[in-house]
Structure formats: structure tokens, C-alpha cells
Design a protein around this motif. Sequence first.
Motif, PDB file in Angstrom:
ATOM      1  N   ARG A  36       0.903  -1.538   0.429  1.00  0.00           N
ATOM      2  CA  ARG A  36       0.095   0.365   0.144  1.00  0.00           C
ATOM      3  C   ARG A  36       1.192   0.820   0.049  1.00  0.00           C
ATOM      4  O   ARG A  36       1.934   1.430   0.969  1.00  0.00           O
ATOM      5  N   ILE A  37       0.720   2.326  -1.051  1.00  0.00           N
ATOM      6  CA  ILE A  37       1.158   3.383  -0.750  1.00  0.00           C
ATOM      7  C   ILE A  37       0.826   4.937  -1.133  1.00  0.00           C
ATOM      8  O   ILE A  37      -1.059   4.606  -1.432  1.00  0.00           O
ATOM      9  N   ALA A  38       0.740   5.817  -0.441  1.00  0.00           N
ATOM     10  CA  ALA A  38       0.199   7.169  -0.400  1.00  0.00           C
ATOM     11  C   ALA A  38       0.939   7.880  -1.391  1.00  0.00           C
ATOM     12  O   ALA A  38       2.046   8.379  -0.741  1.00  0.00           O
ATOM     13  N   LEU A  39       0.498   8.412  -2.202  1.00  0.00           N
ATOM     14  CA  LEU A  39       1.000   9.536  -3.335  1.00  0.00           C
ATOM     15  C   LEU A  39       0.843  10.614  -3.144  1.00  0.00           C
ATOM     16  O   LEU A  39      -0.418  11.099  -3.479  1.00  0.00           O
ATOM     17  N   ASN A  40       1.324  11.622  -2.558  1.00  0.00           N
ATOM     18  CA  ASN A  40       1.422  12.782  -2.322  1.00  0.00           C
ATOM     19  C   ASN A  40       2.207  13.760  -3.087  1.00  0.00           C
ATOM     20  O   ASN A  40       3.011  13.680  -4.396  1.00  0.00           O
ATOM     21  N   CYS A  41       1.565  14.451  -4.095  1.00  0.00           N
ATOM     22  CA  CYS A  41       1.181  15.570  -4.584  1.00  0.00           C
ATOM     23  C   CYS A  41       1.049  17.559  -4.278  1.00  0.00           C
ATOM     24  O   CYS A  41       0.314  17.413  -3.395  1.00  0.00           O
ATOM     25  N   THR A  42       2.233  18.045  -4.211  1.00  0.00           N
ATOM     26  CA  THR A  42       2.344  19.443  -3.127  1.00  0.00           C
ATOM     27  C   THR A  42       2.652  20.334  -4.056  1.00  0.00           C
ATOM     28  O   THR A  42       3.263  20.637  -4.832  1.00  0.00           O
ATOM     29  N   VAL A  43       2.140  21.703  -4.227  1.00  0.00           N
ATOM     30  CA  VAL A  43       1.471  22.913  -4.803  1.00  0.00           C
ATOM     31  C   VAL A  43       2.074  24.086  -4.470  1.00  0.00           C
ATOM     32  O   VAL A  43       1.419  24.419  -3.060  1.00  0.00           O
ATOM     33  N   ARG A  44       2.467  25.482  -5.051  1.00  0.00           N
ATOM     34  CA  ARG A  44       2.008  26.818  -4.135  1.00  0.00           C
ATOM     35  C   ARG A  44       2.110  27.507  -5.077  1.00  0.00           C
ATOM     36  O   ARG A  44       2.789  27.611  -6.656  1.00  0.00           O
ATOM     37  N   TRP A  45       1.243  28.513  -5.260  1.00  0.00           N
ATOM     38  CA  TRP A  45       0.909  29.757  -5.981  1.00  0.00           C
ATOM     39  C   TRP A  45       0.924  30.452  -5.126  1.00  0.00           C
ATOM     40  O   TRP A  45       0.627  30.528  -3.933  1.00  0.00           O
ATOM     41  N   ALA A  46       0.868  32.196  -5.643  1.00  0.00           N
ATOM     42  CA  ALA A  46       0.876  33.277  -5.417  1.00  0.00           C
ATOM     43  C   ALA A  46      -0.167  33.522  -5.236  1.00  0.00           C
ATOM     44  O   ALA A  46      -1.243  32.941  -5.505  1.00  0.00           O
ATOM     45  N   ALA A  47      -0.405  34.180  -3.887  1.00  0.00           N
ATOM     46  CA  ALA A  47      -1.927  35.078  -3.309  1.00  0.00           C
ATOM     47  C   ALA A  47      -2.150  35.633  -4.389  1.00  0.00           C
ATOM     48  O   ALA A  47      -3.954  35.642  -4.225  1.00  0.00           O
ATOM     49  N   THR A  48      -1.215  36.797  -5.033  1.00  0.00           N
ATOM     50  CA  THR A  48      -2.396  37.102  -6.196  1.00  0.00           C
ATOM     51  C   THR A  48      -2.615  36.882  -7.294  1.00  0.00           C
ATOM     52  O   THR A  48      -3.321  37.307  -7.895  1.00  0.00           O
ATOM     53  N   GLU A  49      -2.499  35.012  -7.415  1.00  0.00           N
ATOM     54  CA  GLU A  49      -3.012  34.878  -8.352  1.00  0.00           C
ATOM     55  C   GLU A  49      -4.878  34.661  -8.358  1.00  0.00           C
ATOM     56  O   GLU A  49      -5.244  33.912  -7.306  1.00  0.00           O
ATOM     57  N   HIS A  50      -5.859  34.762  -8.816  1.00  0.00           N
ATOM     58  CA  HIS A  50      -7.295  34.836  -9.176  1.00  0.00           C
ATOM     59  C   HIS A  50      -7.519  33.871 -10.075  1.00  0.00           C
ATOM     60  O   HIS A  50      -8.657  33.718 -11.037  1.00  0.00           O
ATOM     61  N   CYS A  51      -6.958  32.650  -8.733  1.00  0.00           N
ATOM     62  CA  CYS A  51      -6.681  31.251  -9.090  1.00  0.00           C
ATOM     63  C   CYS A  51      -7.116  30.117  -8.358  1.00  0.00           C
ATOM     64  O   CYS A  51      -7.229  30.898  -7.433  1.00  0.00           O
ATOM     65  N   GLU A  52      -8.038  29.267  -8.478  1.00  0.00           N
ATOM     66  CA  GLU A  52      -8.524  28.198  -7.173  1.00  0.00           C
ATOM     67  C   GLU A  52      -8.145  27.149  -8.100  1.00  0.00           C
ATOM     68  O   GLU A  52      -8.770  25.921  -8.724  1.00  0.00           O
TER      69      GLU A  52
END
Length: 424
Positions: A36-52
Motif C-alpha cells: 500500500r502506498i500514498a502518492l503525495n502531490c503538493t503545489v504552491r502558488w502566489a496569493a495574487t493569482e486569482h485562481c482556485e
Amino acid sequence: MAEVLLVAPGVALCSVPPELLVPAANETLALALGSRIALNCTVRWAATEHCEPVPSWTKDGQWLGSESSQDTTWFGQNASEHLLATVLQVNLTHDTDFGVFACWVSNATATFTLRREEAAGHVSAVLAALLVLALLVLLAGLYIRCRLSVLLWYRNHYGELEINDGKLYDAYVSHATAPDDRKFVHFIVKPQLENRYGYKLFLDEQNILPNAEPSADLIMNVSRCRRLIIVLSVAYLEQDWCNSSFREGLWRLLELSKKPIFIVFESQYREITHPAISLLKQHRNLVTLLVWRAGSMTPSSDFWKELCLALPRKVSFQGTMGDPQTQLQEDKDPMLILHSSYLDSRGDPHPDGDLGAGLRGCLFRGPPPPHVSSLGVPAALATGPPEDAQQRDGHRAEIDVSDLGSRNYGARTDFYCLVTEDDI
């Protein structure tokens, strides 16, 4: 593009792609079936970007659905950036569970390639173990079979030389007067060691320790020999010193000779109840105990190899005449240099052993026949008158005997003078 098609509808793409923190690059993982394995994907973006950004997962290009992963969003330390972590749990219970998993966060992508790890086969491990075991058995067999040959070769090439020690014989052989013992020594031991290996033996069938003390003859004879060989048969053990005080006699022999050699017969070895055998076994580090077996008659048997290892290293002198020790001492005494033809003696070459003659060559030779020239006239008459022969004899090299008193006689300690009954 394919990235845009996999993004959930109604979600705007960020003008700047989010930064992938985990994984730093595409990963390929080899996993065993049932893990059993857990695939982790973590991202970071600027707060000024108006996107979710909305994370999504695919397996081999197929959409897995939003409920298959656990998503977490939080702000950075200074609230100027957003972070998102999505974790996908994968159970690898079947072969179909392996494949290529992709994490899509807006216009950022991370790939995980899961492949099945092949378990190490037991057959190859067993074969490898059997191969190593066979190699060890082979090396052990070679060591047991060739150990004596290797030791003998090393001793003959790099062993210590026992020369310039004043010894006249390589071994002193003591045996009983029983017929079997005499046949063994004279027909087996003596021909093998002297004719095959070039050793020089001194044979003695007298009691070496009368009254448990070494006789004067024994001390003198043993001092001339480099080793002491005792044929320890049942008849030999019947001597008085063997029955009454073998332990004390053994210490006397150890004082006279370096590591004496005892030869016992296998046919008698198991039946001998004499305490001498157990005493020799207890002091194997001080003596050499050899057993004559049924197969020891072969020249290549272990008995002869062990016996040669116990004897001194044999040195062969090519092209020398006389005693090699005398030659090494550079002694030019004419009495010690063998030039005469009547001293041309060789060992017994007969394969059946020494039949008592000792030497088979002709000891006393007659004068050589006169040389006849091509015209049938003797050479002495053809060359001229006797005066010419005397002149030629005058040109021969004479022996310088002016320094006989200053020469080194350390290599030879015994000299003999041949006399007749009339002289006495």
C-alpha cells in the motif's frame, strides 16, 4: 492540450503555473504485490493569482474522480502564497493496480509510475548456494590431496639448507634384528630414500640404549647424522629400554637428535598395547610419527612425502666430485678429493632394493687397454721415445701441498688411515 482537458470544468487556469514542491520530479517506484502506498502531490502558488486550482488524478489516462484523493489547502507564513496537498491512497492487490498515476493541479503536472517488483527467485539462490558449497568441497579436496605435495615443493625450493654442519649421513636408521624389520629397512626404506631421493643412510640394528643410557657408539654415530629414524615394530618394543623406561629413553633420544622419526606398521599399530604409542601421540610436537599402510608401497604415497618432509632438504650438486661439504669449504686437500677411478661408486640402481652387495659397480678396475693407432702400432711407440713421455709428464700440474697445515678441516671431523695386519 491534454492538460486543459483534464481540468475540472469552470475552473480557470492560473496565469503562472503552480510550483510543484512534492514530488520534485517524476518518480518511478518498484513495489511488491500486496503493498500500500500514498502518492503525495503538493503545489504552491502566489496569493495574487486569482485562481482556485482543483487537484485531480488519473491512472493510465483515465479519470479517477475527486473522491479518490484527500485534499488540504492552507496559507503560507506571510499569507502571500497558497499551498495545496493532495494525497492518493493506492492498494496494490492485483496486477492491474500498477500503472502510471498523474496528479493535475491547474496547469502543473506530476507523474508517478508504479511497477511490480519481481521477487527474487529461490531457484537462483539455491543454485548459487550449491555452487559455493561445491567450490568449497573442491578446495577442501584439493587441499587434502595436494597439501603434502605443495609443502614438499615449497621445502625443496625455499626450505632451510642443512650444509656445512659436519654431518656425514642424512639419517640414522635404527631397527630390530627381526627378519621382517631387516627386509623392510634394506629392501624398501634404504633403496627408496637413497636411490630415488638421494639421501645417505646409516643403518644400525643394535640396541641403541643399552641399560637405558646411550652408548658411546650411538652418540658418535647419531652426531654424524642429521635425523634419527626408528622402526618401532613389535620386535623393537621388546628391547629392555622400551619395556622398562621408554619415557626416559625418549628424552635421551630427543637430546641426541632433532625431532626423531618413528615408523609403525598399521598391521601392528592397532594391536600394540605398549605405552610407547600413547606417549608418542602425546608428544607429536616433539616427534614425527608415521604409519606404514598397505598403500604406502607406492612411491607417490603420502608416507614417502611425510617422511621426506621430516628429513632435511636434499641438495644436489651437479658436476662435483667428492664430498659436497668439502667442496663448499674450498678444501684442496688431495686426500679428500676423489679423482681416482676406483672410487667411482654409485648407488644401487636395482628396483628390487639393495640385495646386500651395496654397490653393483666394479670397485677395482684393471688398467685401460693400450691405445692403438691407425697403423696398428701402440700409441706409446708411435709417439716417440720414453724421453718425450717424461717431458710431457713434467708439464702436468703438480699438487701444492705446502699449506696443508693451515687449511680448514671444519667440514670433516673424522679421518681414517688404511693399514694392513703387517703394519699392526
